[in-house]
Design an enzyme around this catalytic site. Sequence first.
Site, short mmCIF file in Angstrom:
data_model
loop_
_atom_site.label_atom_id
_atom_site.label_comp_id
_atom_site.label_asym_id
_atom_site.label_seq_id
_atom_site.Cartn_x
_atom_site.Cartn_y
_atom_site.Cartn_z
N GLU A 155 0.85 -1.20 0.00
CA GLU A 155 0.00 0.00 0.00
C GLU A 155 0.89 1.24 0.00
OE1 GLU A 155 -3.28 0.47 -0.47
OE2 GLU A 155 -2.46 2.48 -0.56
N PHE A 156 0.53 2.21 -0.85
CA PHE A 156 1.35 3.41 -1.00
C PHE A 156 0.64 4.68 -0.52
CE2 PHE A 156 2.68 0.29 -4.12
CZ PHE A 156 4.06 0.27 -3.95
N GLU A 159 -0.66 9.21 4.63
CA GLU A 159 -1.57 9.72 5.66
C GLU A 159 -1.85 11.19 5.38
OE1 GLU A 159 -0.34 8.87 9.69
OE2 GLU A 159 0.06 6.79 9.15
N LEU A 267 12.25 17.66 -1.36
CA LEU A 267 13.54 18.33 -1.55
C LEU A 267 13.52 19.71 -0.90
CD1 LEU A 267 14.14 17.31 -5.28
CD2 LEU A 267 15.31 16.42 -3.27
N GLY A 270 14.38 20.76 6.31
CA GLY A 270 13.47 20.75 7.45
C GLY A 270 14.09 20.08 8.65
N CYS A 277 6.10 5.14 8.92
CA CYS A 277 6.64 4.36 7.80
C CYS A 277 8.12 4.61 7.52
CB CYS A 277 5.83 4.62 6.54
SG CYS A 277 4.16 3.99 6.69
P1 NAD Z 1 -1.87 0.77 12.71
O1 NAD Z 1 -0.94 0.48 13.80
O2 NAD Z 1 -2.50 2.13 12.60
O3 NAD Z 1 -3.08 -0.28 12.73
C1 NAD Z 1 -2.92 -1.65 12.90
C2 NAD Z 1 -4.23 -2.21 13.46
O4 NAD Z 1 -4.16 -3.65 13.45
C3 NAD Z 1 -4.53 -1.82 14.90
O5 NAD Z 1 -5.80 -1.22 14.98
C4 NAD Z 1 -4.48 -3.15 15.68
O6 NAD Z 1 -5.38 -3.18 16.76
C5 NAD Z 1 -4.85 -4.13 14.58
N1 NAD Z 1 -4.44 -5.53 14.81
C6 NAD Z 1 -3.26 -6.00 15.25
N2 NAD Z 1 -3.28 -7.35 15.26
C7 NAD Z 1 -4.47 -7.76 14.80
C8 NAD Z 1 -5.09 -9.01 14.55
N3 NAD Z 1 -4.46 -10.17 14.80
N4 NAD Z 1 -6.35 -9.03 14.07
C9 NAD Z 1 -7.01 -7.90 13.83
N5 NAD Z 1 -6.48 -6.66 14.02
C10 NAD Z 1 -5.23 -6.59 14.50
O7 NAD Z 1 -1.10 0.44 11.37
P2 NAD Z 1 -1.11 1.20 9.95
O8 NAD Z 1 -0.47 2.53 10.08
O9 NAD Z 1 -2.47 1.07 9.35
O10 NAD Z 1 -0.09 0.26 9.16
C11 NAD Z 1 -0.42 -1.06 8.82
C12 NAD Z 1 0.63 -1.58 7.86
O11 NAD Z 1 0.56 -0.82 6.64
C13 NAD Z 1 2.06 -1.44 8.37
O12 NAD Z 1 2.80 -2.52 7.89
C14 NAD Z 1 2.53 -0.16 7.71
O13 NAD Z 1 3.93 -0.12 7.56
C15 NAD Z 1 1.84 -0.23 6.38
N6 NAD Z 1 1.61 1.05 5.74
C16 NAD Z 1 1.22 2.13 6.50
C17 NAD Z 1 0.98 3.34 5.87
C18 NAD Z 1 0.57 4.54 6.68
O14 NAD Z 1 0.63 5.65 6.14
N7 NAD Z 1 0.17 4.38 7.93
C19 NAD Z 1 1.11 3.47 4.47
C20 NAD Z 1 1.47 2.34 3.74
C21 NAD Z 1 1.71 1.14 4.37
#
Ligand code: NAD
Length: 451
Positions: A155-156, A159, A267, A270, A277
């Site tokens: 996923e790209f 936030e 670029l 800051g 991430c």
């Molecule tokens: P987050 O920490 O906000 O959310 C994770 C959720 O998973 C939590 O609500 C937690 O309670 C739940 N969880 C944990 N174990 C579980 C289980 N066994 N069953 C059901 N739910 C469970 O995480 P996020 O920021 O959404 O990131 C998720 C993944 O996506 C990570 O690997 C991250 O690196 C990746 N990612 C994040 C972003 C971003 O901008 N946040 C963008 C791209 C990729």
Amino acid sequence: MKICVLGTGYVGLVSGVSLAAKGHNVVCVDVRPDIVASLNRAQPHIHEAGLPELLGKVIAERRFVATLSLEEGLTGAEAVLIAVGTPSLDGRIDLQYVRRAAEQIGTWLKTAGTPLSVLVKSTVVPGTTDTVVRAILEETSGKKVGEFGLGMNPEFLREGNAVEDFMNPDRIVFGCEDEISQAVLEKLYASWHCDKITVNTRTAEMIKYANNCLLATQISAVNELANLCFEMGDIDVQEVMQGVHLDRRWSPVTEGGRVRPDILSYLIPGCGFGGSCFPKDVQALRTLGRDYGLPMPVLQSVLDINELQPLQVVRLLKSCMDSLDGRKILVLGLAFKPDTDDVRESASLRIIRSLVQEGSEVMAHDPAAILNAKKELGECPVQFVNDWKPVLNGADAVVIATRWNDYGALARPEIAARLDDKPVVDARRMFRPEDFSNAIYLTIGRRPLKD
Ligand code: NAD
């Protein structure tokens, strides 16, 4: 198509709601009852533009439900997306939540009659889906890949712009271990019209890391140049970067005029990158490389520069205040970037901790992230304010740590006039020096004239 999403964080929730908006039936599973309850009341627990409205719509259309029950999520589903967190543990990816999710799905698969594709959406280091996840699924289910599908779909989304990014992505990557998962991924994203590439799962995983690592590298490279400009004096790195940005390889010249691509926002000098991430992903790939015997010096330098960059703010303040001890500093912005409530690894929190260590009395504001910052900062003595304008007069200095639009008001003549020769550290390059004739304007990569 019925889809189950495990994890309702920024990625799981936005993916689930957006897939439902495109016509799929989505069940989001989380382990936290408070989150599940508030989602079913159409109240997202995260701050994302457009999310409350879209969540309300898909709930009303009965295409989205949140639950604590994995069984409810998986029964009848063609695909399950694993979207749980993958934090950093001692600089290495912590796969505990992914492992647990795979175990739970594998156990369910043991007795499941219907075909299911397991799709990893969490960011996992290359080689995770086809080794760790595959082994757990096969062991707990007693079945082999082929009897169930296994894929990786990085996923790209960014936030602050997450719904828009999910709905209009630059590309969608299908990482597949078998034909079932490929067919399911194609069906899942059939109504998205963008570039789609199909690769094996470890390539899909590497695309995500390469993307984040290269973006983080731009930030640290510019910050290193900024710090050199500061040391030398008489160079403003912002002017330097304006000259660099005009290179047509950064800003192509087309018939319609010059294109200013988004990459230019990486670029800008800051106080460093943060968020859930970049820091953890760069660390994880650095460590993975070392496991393979590569020293990974570029990624290590990216991290080293970033680690020290928030301290430039303290240094700037010290350059014009004899001591920070007992001084009241107003910090504007707690989130790691604007339009989100996420404070994970936020440079602002590092600045605040350093200021407190120097003996400063910190007042802090953020339009969305105060609650999360309170939890993250714990005992650290900070006075959080819901409105920053009334406390401006009482502050000895102001630091702009997050580029929220709201803070643009600081340069309005009637507000800037109240700054009264105080130092203003613009750690995000929101303003021009001439905006603050009534203050000491300080910023990264430009040595103050008095110094
Ligand atoms: P987050 O920490 O906000 O959310 C994770 C959720 O998973 C939590 O609500 C937690 O309670 C739940 N969880 C944990 N174990 C579980 C289980 N066994 N069953 C059901 N739910 C469970 O995480 P996020 O920021 O959404 O990131 C998720 C993944 O996506 C990570 O690997 C991250 O690196 C990746 N990612 C994040 C972003 C971003 O901008 N946040 C963008 C791209 C990729």
